[in-house]
Design an enzyme around this catalytic site. Structure first.
Site, PDB file in Angstrom:
ATOM      1  CB  CYS A 100      32.044  34.253  29.675  1.00 10.53           C
ATOM      2  SG  CYS A 100      33.657  34.524  30.433  1.00 10.53           S
TER       3      CYS A 100
ATOM      4  CE  LYS B 205      33.190  40.840  26.423  1.00 11.47           C
ATOM      5  NZ  LYS B 205      34.414  41.430  25.817  1.00 11.47           N
TER       6      LYS B 205
ATOM      7  CB  CYS C 205      40.539  36.429  36.177  1.00  6.95           C
ATOM      8  SG  CYS C 205      41.476  37.520  37.260  1.00  6.95           S
TER       9      CYS C 205
ATOM     10  CB  CYS D 198      33.016  38.520  31.763  1.00  5.32           C
ATOM     11  SG  CYS D 198      33.172  38.160  29.996  1.00  5.32           S
TER      12      CYS D 198
ATOM     13  CG  HIS E  40      45.108  40.564  36.172  1.00 10.84           C
ATOM     14  ND1 HIS E  40      44.162  39.706  36.703  1.00 10.84           N
ATOM     15  CD2 HIS E  40      46.309  40.085  36.569  1.00 10.84           C
ATOM     16  CE1 HIS E  40      44.761  38.751  37.385  1.00 10.84           C
ATOM     17  NE2 HIS E  40      46.068  38.954  37.323  1.00 10.84           N
ATOM     18  CB  CYS E  41      46.749  44.823  40.008  1.00 12.10           C
ATOM     19  SG  CYS E  41      48.157  45.484  40.932  1.00 12.10           S
TER      20      CYS E  41
ATOM     21  CB  CYS F  19      40.480  40.974  37.943  1.00  8.01           C
ATOM     22  SG  CYS F  19      40.657  41.326  36.204  1.00  8.01           S
TER      23      CYS F  19
END
Length: 338
Positions: A119, A123, A133, A136, A143-144, A150
């Site tokens: 990205c 961070k 995804c 960031c 992540h479900c 996310c």
């Protein structure tokens, strides 16, 4: 190139399969409970649980994960310097210079500023890159696949409420269908179709309840400690080293961080979490973690006076909060303590 695009397209399509399965099971349970069993005495409470479940599930799925703001992206000149430099020490120094103007206090294991090569950004604290995804995510938890999203700062409250109302929905179905389940075993249910729905309503409700109970309990524990799933497995690293309780503010304040100050909104799937996801209050205030002291050069550049820049901090053992006093006032302050 076309092959990779086709693979990503298929991956995105297949990622919706868990959501379709959950939605199908819930819609079938609604049909079986309302139209087949016709338990009219419980329909009001049933529909309340059903609506809250769908609402929280919808918000968990379709709330986009929050990403870092533009100020965390490298400027064109900084990016050009960073890309041209091959020496890791110099790259680390470039990132440190940029981070001085940002509320970043966590580090990598080597002590460097956490930087996302994909990205191209620094961070923020508690931010991680999600490979699914491909971005960031602020305060990323995990992540479900069951929500195909996310779980992070923007929807963590929705995810917790989704687990809560899912359990209530399962418990309510199991409790109200239980007497018909007993009649099924005693042979008092003559309707073959009703037998099928009663049996599977009980089985599915109990199965989902048991699986959700452990997940719900685990996330309740995380909330009380103010940790994410990632932080539970790998403690965040500060300048003073790893600290698994670095963001732990105490039970009450930890709850407020997720659910907000308005208690009447705690059980509604509306966003009430504190902050913007880029900065989080920390348990201990030290020079490496205090925004005022950690960015001392920035504050000097902003025109702060010498007296304001020379602050003495000490921690109150009673309230665990930091109080700041100008250094010139210290003799007067401590003279009253003798």
């Amino acid at each position: 190139m076309a092959l990779s695009r086709g693979f990503r397209c298929c991956q995105r399509i297949f990622s919706w399969i868990p959501v379709i399965i959950i939605t199908s099971v819930v819609l079938w349970s609604y049909y079986a409970y309302v139209f087949e069993l016709c338990l009219s005495a419980y329909l009001l409470v049933f529909h309340a649980c059903f609506v809250m479940f769908l609402w929280t599930y919808w918000k968990s799925i379709f709330t986009p994960p929050s990403t870092p703001g533009k100020k965390f992206h490298l400027s064109y000149s900084d990016k050009e310097r960073y890309d041209k430099e091959d020496r890791p020490d110099v790259q680390k120094h470039i990132l440190m210079e940029v981070a001085k103007k940002l509320p970043i206090f966590t580090r990598t294991t080597s002590g460097a500023i956490r930087f996302c090569d994909r990205c191209q950004l620094l961070k923020p604290d508690r931010c991680h890159h999600c490979s699914v995804c491909e971005t960031c995510v602020l305060k990323m938890d995990h992540h479900c696949p069951w929500v195909n999203n996310c779980v992070g700062f923007s929807n963590y409250k929705f995810f917790l409420l989704f687990l809560t109302y899912s359990m209530l929905y399962c418990v309510f179905i199991a409790a109200t269908v239980f007497r018909y389940f007993l009649k099924f075993w005693s042979g008092e249910l003559p309707n073959v179709q009703a037998k099928f729905h009663v049996l599977f309503l009980m089985f599915v409700a109990l199965m989902f309840f048991l699986s959700l109970m452990f997940l719900f309990g685990y996330h309740c524990w995380l909330v009380t400690k103010n940790r994410s799933t990632l932080e539970a497995f790998s403690a965040p690293i500060f300048q003073t080293g790893p600290d698994k309780n670095g963001f732990n503010l105490g039970f009450r304040r930890n709850l407020i961080q997720v659910f907000g100050d308005e208690r009447k909104l705690w059980f509604l799937p509306v966003f009430t979490s504190l902050g913007d996801g880029h900065f989080f209050p920390m348990r201990t205030q030290s020079e490496s973690r205090n925004p005022l002291l950690g960015n001392e050069e920035q504050w000097d550049e902003d025109g702060g006076s010498d007296e304001e820049s020379e602050l003495f901090c000490f921690s109150s053992s009673v309230q665990s909060e930091t109080v700041q006093f100008p250094r010139s006032k210290l003799p007067t302050l401590f003279s009253g303590l003798r």
